[in-house]
Scaffold this motif. Structure first.
Motif, short mmCIF file in Angstrom:
data_model
loop_
_atom_site.label_atom_id
_atom_site.label_comp_id
_atom_site.label_asym_id
_atom_site.label_seq_id
_atom_site.Cartn_x
_atom_site.Cartn_y
_atom_site.Cartn_z
N THR A 1 0.87 -1.31 -0.07
CA THR A 1 -0.01 -0.11 -0.05
C THR A 1 0.98 1.40 0.14
O THR A 1 1.70 1.48 0.70
N LEU A 2 0.80 2.12 -1.01
CA LEU A 2 1.22 3.44 -1.14
C LEU A 2 0.37 4.40 -0.88
O LEU A 2 -0.74 4.37 -1.40
N ASP A 3 0.63 5.54 0.30
CA ASP A 3 -0.13 6.29 0.47
C ASP A 3 0.64 7.75 0.51
O ASP A 3 1.30 7.98 1.42
N GLY A 4 0.53 8.60 -0.64
CA GLY A 4 1.13 9.75 -0.67
C GLY A 4 2.54 9.45 -0.47
O GLY A 4 3.17 10.44 -0.30
N LEU A 5 3.01 8.54 -1.14
CA LEU A 5 4.46 8.40 -1.47
C LEU A 5 5.24 9.49 -2.37
O LEU A 5 4.74 9.69 -3.27
#
Length: 276
Positions: A6-10
């Motif tokens: 899960t990427l969140d605001g990377l």
């Protein structure tokens, strides 16, 4: 489908003399067994995103946001994890194949010794079991005469063979996610199809998730379920492969699809079997 990554605001920021943001707020989930393509022109932030996921950004580059990887022992946020934790995650949870195999292979060490390390470190193999695992890994990526390859240095084998060794190295610890960053760009066109077919077979047989990074939309379309389009370090569009090819939402994506179709019209069929 459970999320493996899960990427969140990377994001990725350069913190040198003139600080600037190179990758802005990339967000997506990658499920178990899912194949995601990341496509964009040079400088779009594709490879920086991959390095951030792997925890391989070197100073003065710094990641921000979240990149949570499901691993044995619990979820790991690669952005904030310690180096010791990352060393355990890389290889066992996520493996990588880069454009140039020299980036992951040591020119001063025999190939068999390099390949033995992940089997020993992550799986605890020793002696005859370790030797057999190395030879089996070389045979699995369809290298001829595994014993000869194991004794060789990388300058003694061809570019295509080096990339197959790099794939074997990336898969040795049994990762659940493979990141392939432009894995065929540096190869002769006659060798590319074989390496792509090998990657696709290994991913299917092992049930791994895949992030495949390229500037070549037809290649990405042939092996992925979804595609993320990037430009100037930003996420332009994320869609299923068929949707992106037939009904792209963003102007930039439409331009990429149109240009790819025009180019493909002049080329013979490469037999890559698109997943559409």
């Amino acid at each position: 489908m459970s999320a493996l990554l899960t990427l969140d605001g990377l994001g990725v920021r350069f913190e040198g003399a003139e600080p600037r943001t190179l990758v802005h707020d990339v967000s997506f989930d990658l499920g178990e067994g899912e194949r995601l393509g990341i496509i964009g022109e040079s400088g779009s932030g594709k490879s920086l995103t991959a390095l951030a996921i792997l925890g391989l950004l070197a100073h003065p580059l710094r990641a921000r946001g979240r990149a949570v990887l499901s691993a044995s022992g619990g979820d790991v946020d690669v952005v904030t994890a310690s180096q010791r934790r990352l060393d355990r995650v890389r290889g066992s949870a996520v493996g990588a194949v880069f454009q140039e195999p020299l980036a992951s292979l040591d020119p001063l060490m025999r190939i068999g010794k390099q390949l033995a390390w992940p089997f020993a470190h992550h799986r605890g193999l020793r002696g005859d079991a370790l030797r057999r695992a190395v030879l089996d890994a070389l045979a699995d990526v369809q290298l001829p005469h595994p014993e000869r390859i194991a004794r060789a240095y990388i300058h003694e084998i061809s570019g295509g063979q080096r990339q197959r060794v790099a794939i074997a190295l990336a898969l040795a610890a049994g990762p659940r996610l493979l990141i392939a960053d432009e894995p065929t760009t540096a190869l002769d066109v006659t060798v590319q199809a074989g390496v792509l077919a090998l990657l696709q077979r290994e991913v299917e047989e092992r049930g791994m998730s895949l992030i495949f990074i390229s500037h070549d939309l037809p290649v990405v379309a042939g092996i992925t379920d979804r595609v993320l389009v990037m430009r100037d370090g930003r996420q332009v569009e994320l869609a299923g492969t068929t949707t992106l090819l037939t009904a792209p939402a963003a102007d930039y994506t439409r331009t990429l699809v149109s240009a790819s179709r025009e180019l493909e019209a002049f080329l013979p069929d490469r037999g890559e079997g698109a997943r559409r």
